[in-house]
Motif scaffolding. Structure first.
Motif, PDB file in Angstrom:
ATOM      1  N   UNK A 148       0.812  -1.236   0.000  1.00 16.92           N
ATOM      2  CA  UNK A 148       0.000   0.000   0.000  1.00 16.92           C
ATOM      3  C   UNK A 148       0.836   1.272   0.000  1.00 16.92           C
ATOM      4  N   UNK A 149       0.241   2.347  -0.570  1.00 14.01           N
ATOM      5  CA  UNK A 149       0.853   3.680  -0.475  1.00 14.01           C
ATOM      6  C   UNK A 149       0.298   4.393   0.762  1.00 14.01           C
ATOM      7  N   UNK A 150      -1.005   4.210   0.959  1.00 13.80           N
ATOM      8  CA  UNK A 150      -1.661   4.851   2.111  1.00 13.80           C
ATOM      9  C   UNK A 150      -2.248   3.742   2.980  1.00 13.80           C
ATOM     10  N   UNK A 151      -1.909   3.764   4.277  1.00 16.04           N
ATOM     11  CA  UNK A 151      -2.431   2.742   5.197  1.00 16.04           C
ATOM     12  C   UNK A 151      -3.334   3.421   6.231  1.00 16.04           C
ATOM     13  N   UNK A 152      -4.599   3.079   6.200  1.00 17.48           N
ATOM     14  CA  UNK A 152      -5.510   3.551   7.250  1.00 17.48           C
ATOM     15  C   UNK A 152      -5.448   2.544   8.394  1.00 17.48           C
ATOM     16  N   UNK A 153      -5.412   3.029   9.615  1.00 20.71           N
ATOM     17  CA  UNK A 153      -5.474   2.099  10.743  1.00 20.71           C
ATOM     18  C   UNK A 153      -6.783   2.367  11.479  1.00 20.71           C
ATOM     19  N   UNK A 154      -7.650   1.361  11.429  1.00 22.28           N
ATOM     20  CA  UNK A 154      -9.000   1.515  11.988  1.00 22.28           C
ATOM     21  C   UNK A 154      -9.287   0.392  12.962  1.00 22.28           C
ATOM     22  N   UNK A 155      -8.300   0.094  13.795  1.00 24.89           N
ATOM     23  CA  UNK A 155      -8.473  -0.985  14.773  1.00 24.89           C
ATOM     24  C   UNK A 155      -9.210  -0.450  15.998  1.00 24.89           C
ATOM     25  N   UNK A 156      -9.670  -1.360  16.834  1.00 19.19           N
ATOM     26  CA  UNK A 156     -10.406  -0.939  18.033  1.00 19.19           C
ATOM     27  C   UNK A 156      -9.454  -0.318  19.066  1.00 19.19           C
ATOM     28  N   UNK A 157      -9.971   0.659  19.789  1.00 19.75           N
ATOM     29  CA  UNK A 157      -9.184   1.354  20.821  1.00 19.75           C
ATOM     30  C   UNK A 157     -10.022   1.415  22.099  1.00 19.75           C
TER      31      UNK A 157
ATOM     32  N   UNK B 205     -24.750  -0.665  25.134  1.00 19.45           N
ATOM     33  CA  UNK B 205     -26.158  -0.275  25.009  1.00 19.45           C
ATOM     34  C   UNK B 205     -26.782  -0.115  26.399  1.00 19.45           C
ATOM     35  N   UNK B 206     -27.628   0.902  26.595  1.00 17.36           N
ATOM     36  CA  UNK B 206     -28.270   1.047  27.916  1.00 17.36           C
ATOM     37  C   UNK B 206     -29.123  -0.160  28.269  1.00 17.36           C
ATOM     38  N   UNK B 207     -29.539  -0.935  27.248  1.00 17.45           N
ATOM     39  CA  UNK B 207     -30.375  -2.118  27.508  1.00 17.45           C
ATOM     40  C   UNK B 207     -29.663  -3.096  28.438  1.00 17.45           C
ATOM     41  N   UNK B 208     -28.344  -3.158  28.364  1.00 22.11           N
ATOM     42  CA  UNK B 208     -27.616  -4.109  29.231  1.00 22.11           C
ATOM     43  C   UNK B 208     -27.849  -3.740  30.696  1.00 22.11           C
TER      44      UNK B 208
ATOM     45  N   UNK C 179     -30.788   6.826  27.950  1.00 19.28           N
ATOM     46  CA  UNK C 179     -29.339   7.047  28.063  1.00 19.28           C
ATOM     47  C   UNK C 179     -28.638   6.739  26.753  1.00 19.28           C
ATOM     48  N   UNK C 180     -27.432   7.294  26.604  1.00 15.68           N
ATOM     49  CA  UNK C 180     -26.685   6.991  25.379  1.00 15.68           C
ATOM     50  C   UNK C 180     -25.889   5.706  25.557  1.00 15.68           C
ATOM     51  N   UNK C 181     -25.585   5.078  24.418  1.00  7.35           N
ATOM     52  CA  UNK C 181     -24.753   3.878  24.435  1.00  7.35           C
ATOM     53  C   UNK C 181     -23.812   3.935  23.256  1.00  7.35           C
ATOM     54  N   UNK C 182     -23.384   2.758  22.807  1.00  2.55           N
ATOM     55  CA  UNK C 182     -22.448   2.712  21.683  1.00  2.55           C
ATOM     56  C   UNK C 182     -21.024   2.612  22.193  1.00  2.55           C
ATOM     57  N   UNK C 183     -20.152   2.236  21.277  1.00  2.00           N
ATOM     58  CA  UNK C 183     -18.780   1.949  21.689  1.00  2.00           C
ATOM     59  C   UNK C 183     -17.951   3.204  21.887  1.00  2.00           C
ATOM     60  N   UNK C 184     -18.495   4.372  21.544  1.00  2.00           N
ATOM     61  CA  UNK C 184     -17.620   5.549  21.481  1.00  2.00           C
ATOM     62  C   UNK C 184     -17.806   6.590  22.588  1.00  2.00           C
ATOM     63  N   UNK C 185     -19.043   7.005  22.854  1.00  2.00           N
ATOM     64  CA  UNK C 185     -19.226   8.180  23.717  1.00  2.00           C
ATOM     65  C   UNK C 185     -18.557   8.005  25.088  1.00  2.00           C
ATOM     66  N   UNK C 186     -18.907   6.915  25.769  1.00  4.14           N
ATOM     67  CA  UNK C 186     -18.340   6.732  27.113  1.00  4.14           C
ATOM     68  C   UNK C 186     -16.817   6.573  27.039  1.00  4.14           C
ATOM     69  N   UNK C 187     -16.377   5.728  26.114  1.00  3.92           N
ATOM     70  CA  UNK C 187     -14.940   5.457  25.977  1.00  3.92           C
ATOM     71  C   UNK C 187     -14.157   6.742  25.688  1.00  3.92           C
ATOM     72  N   UNK C 188     -14.684   7.558  24.794  1.00  5.10           N
ATOM     73  CA  UNK C 188     -13.929   8.748  24.392  1.00  5.10           C
ATOM     74  C   UNK C 188     -13.939   9.819  25.484  1.00  5.10           C
TER      75      UNK C 188
END
Ligand code: NAD
Length: 471
Positions: free
Chosen positions: A79-88, A344-347, A267-276
């Motif tokens: 590759x010329x351009x490498x995107x890194x989109x792994x989980x954090x 998810x708030x359902x948990x 309430x909000x959920x998802x993998x991002x808001x709380x983590x970030x």
């Protein structure tokens, strides 16, 4: 032909690369992942994630200039351009546990890039990372460079799950941060050229690396803050007889505030808001800014409060106990139009109800039984006290059934909790549901999706977040 490789075929890597491939037919895009099952799914008719419009985009370019592969090293090397989109994810142990980002996946991707590269590379941070990560990545790459030139760019992703394709086709902005050196700016221009194939120039913002990295954390913190703000007001509405929908409408009409993201909910959920936000909190603490850290912490605390407030409302309305009662849970994903259940708030709501010995029957159009059972069996991480809490007992998990139909889930139930705003929940035959439920029949609308007046006419006792209680 420019070659792009994206490391990480997840909710971000898959859709973003599919759209780049669609909009840039002269670029070859290969998305690689260490997960054999995920790549197999990307290469099949059953994509690993549900996202409206995604299947259509993938079908148009898969095999043409879009490829999914587990041959990570080969494609990185080419590759010329490498995107890194792994989980954090959030670190669960060690220094910064419960707050700091776990950059293990990022670091191993960076070391692998350094190991296999034979030509100059542009390495793009697509994952959400702490501000200053580019500096760490630069160190790993340049100390192992073998004479290769690496330019690191920050290009955070702002898509929202459920509207990812729409967001990628028509982004509010694309943000690219780079070094202010001539080589850095050359790399910024190269990435800008990719996006310029479909994004108007005035929506492509270029900044320094640290501004781009911090902007992503700040944007998520602001979005989550709006939800916690309106949810905090919803509690006050319930205490005073005000209606949160009316208040939000009136407040949002102020052009300085605006109407978006002002819906009260469970309430909000998802993998991002709380983590970030946790990540932002940790960075503030590391920089000697405890008061700023506390300010952002409060956004998460209100979110946790909103979930427990909801559970308490269900239990207190149902004569102070749900022990042995069947509660139907409609919706388990963290929002509509996705099958994602991360945070998810359902948990928490289900665990709260199970804690009071309820029997739960869950229906979600996009979430499988396996996923739900896995989520409910998982330990909850307490970020204030970073120790693992007890997992759900096997007997509690046995009290959960999962159905593929809302009517089946609600049959014989004492109460219904709506936890995801799926459109189909607006148009269910609530008279039929009422007939098949125990009486009095309760509806607890955690997303304010049903017409509560109509439901009351049918005979339900209805609780809607932030709205006047059943008379
Ligand atoms: P994800 O867990 O769905 O996908 C990450 C993928 O990376 C996984 O499939 C994993 O197997 C793969 N991976 C990990 N290490 C690897 C390695 N060394 N080599 C190859 N593959 C590897 O995560 P996601 O939701 O796509 O999020 C990715 C990043 O984007 C995160 O930093 C997240 O915060 C950020 N982000 C997510 C969203 C969202 O809505 N999900 C939006 C914007 C930004």
């Amino acid at each position: 032909m420019v070659k792009i490789c994206c490391i990480g075929a997840g909710y971000v890597g898959g859709p973003t690369m599919a759209v780049i491939a669609l909009k840039c037919p002269s670029i070859e895009v290969v998305v690689v992942d260490i997960s054999v099952t995920r790549i197999a799914a990307w290469n099949s008719d059953q994509l690993p994630i549900y996202e409206p419009g995604l299947e259509d985009v993938v079908k148009q370019c898969r095999g043409r200039n879009l490829f999914f592969s587990t041959e990570v090293e080969k494609h990185v090397c080419e590759a010329d351009i490498i995107f890194v989109s792994v989980n954090t994810p959030t670190k669960t142990r060690g220094l910064g546990a419960g707050k700091a980002a776990d950059l293990t996946y990022w670091e191993s991707a960076a070391r692998m890039i350094a190991d296999v590269s034979k030509s100059d590379k542009i390495v793009v941070e697509k994952s959400t990372v702490p501000v200053k990560t580019a500096e760490a990545i630069e160190k790993i790459l340049t100390h192992n460079s073998k004479g290769i030139n690496y330019q690191i760019l920050s290009n955070p992703e702002f898509l929202a799950e459920g509207t990812a394709i729409q967001d990628l086709f028509n982004p509010d902005r694309v943000l690219i941060g780079g070094r202010e050196t001539p080589e850095g700016q050359k790399a910024v221009r190269a990435l800008k050229e990719v996006y310029a194939n479909w994004v108007p120039e005035d929506r492509i913002i270029t900044t320094n690396l640290w501004s781009a990295e911090l902007s992503k954390l700040a944007a998520n913190a602001f979005l989550a803050q709006r939800i916690s703000s309106v949810n905090a007001i919803s509690a006050l509405c319930e205490a005073t007889g005000a209606n949160v929908a009316e208040v939000a409408y009136a407040v949002g009409k102020d052009s300085r505030i605006g109407p978006k993201f002002l819906n009260a909910s469970v309430g909000f959920g998802g993998s991002c808001f709380q983590k970030d936000i946790l990540n932002l909190v940790y960075i503030c603490e590391c920089n000697g800014l405890p008061e700023v850290a506390n300010y952002w912490k409060q956004v998460i605390k209100i979110n946790d409060y909103q979930k427990s407030r909801f559970v308490n409302r269900v239990v207190s309305s149902m004569f102070n106990t749900v022990a042995g009662k069947k509660i139907a849970v409609l919706g388990f994903a963290f929002k509509k139009d996705t099958g994602d259940t991360r945070e998810t708030p359902a948990i928490d709501v289900c665990k709260g109800l199970l804690g009071d010995k309820a029997k739960i029957s869950i229906y979600d159009p996009q979430v499988t039984e396996d996923q739900i059972q896995r989520d409910l069996a998982m330990n909850k991480f307490d970020w204030d006290h970073p120790i693992h809490l007890q997992p759900m007992s096997p007997t509690a998990v046995k009290e959960v059934t999962v159905t593929w139909d809302a009517y089946e889930a609600t049959k014989g139930a004492h109460g219904v909790c709506i936890l995801t705003e799926w459109d189909e929940f607006k148009t269910l035959d609530y008279s039929k549901i009422y007939q098949n439920m125990q009486k009095p029949a309760f509806v607890f609308d955690g997303r304010n999706v049903v017409d509560s007046d109509k439901l009351r006419e049918i005979g339900f006792i209805v609780y809607s977040i932030g709205k006047p209680l059943d008379p």
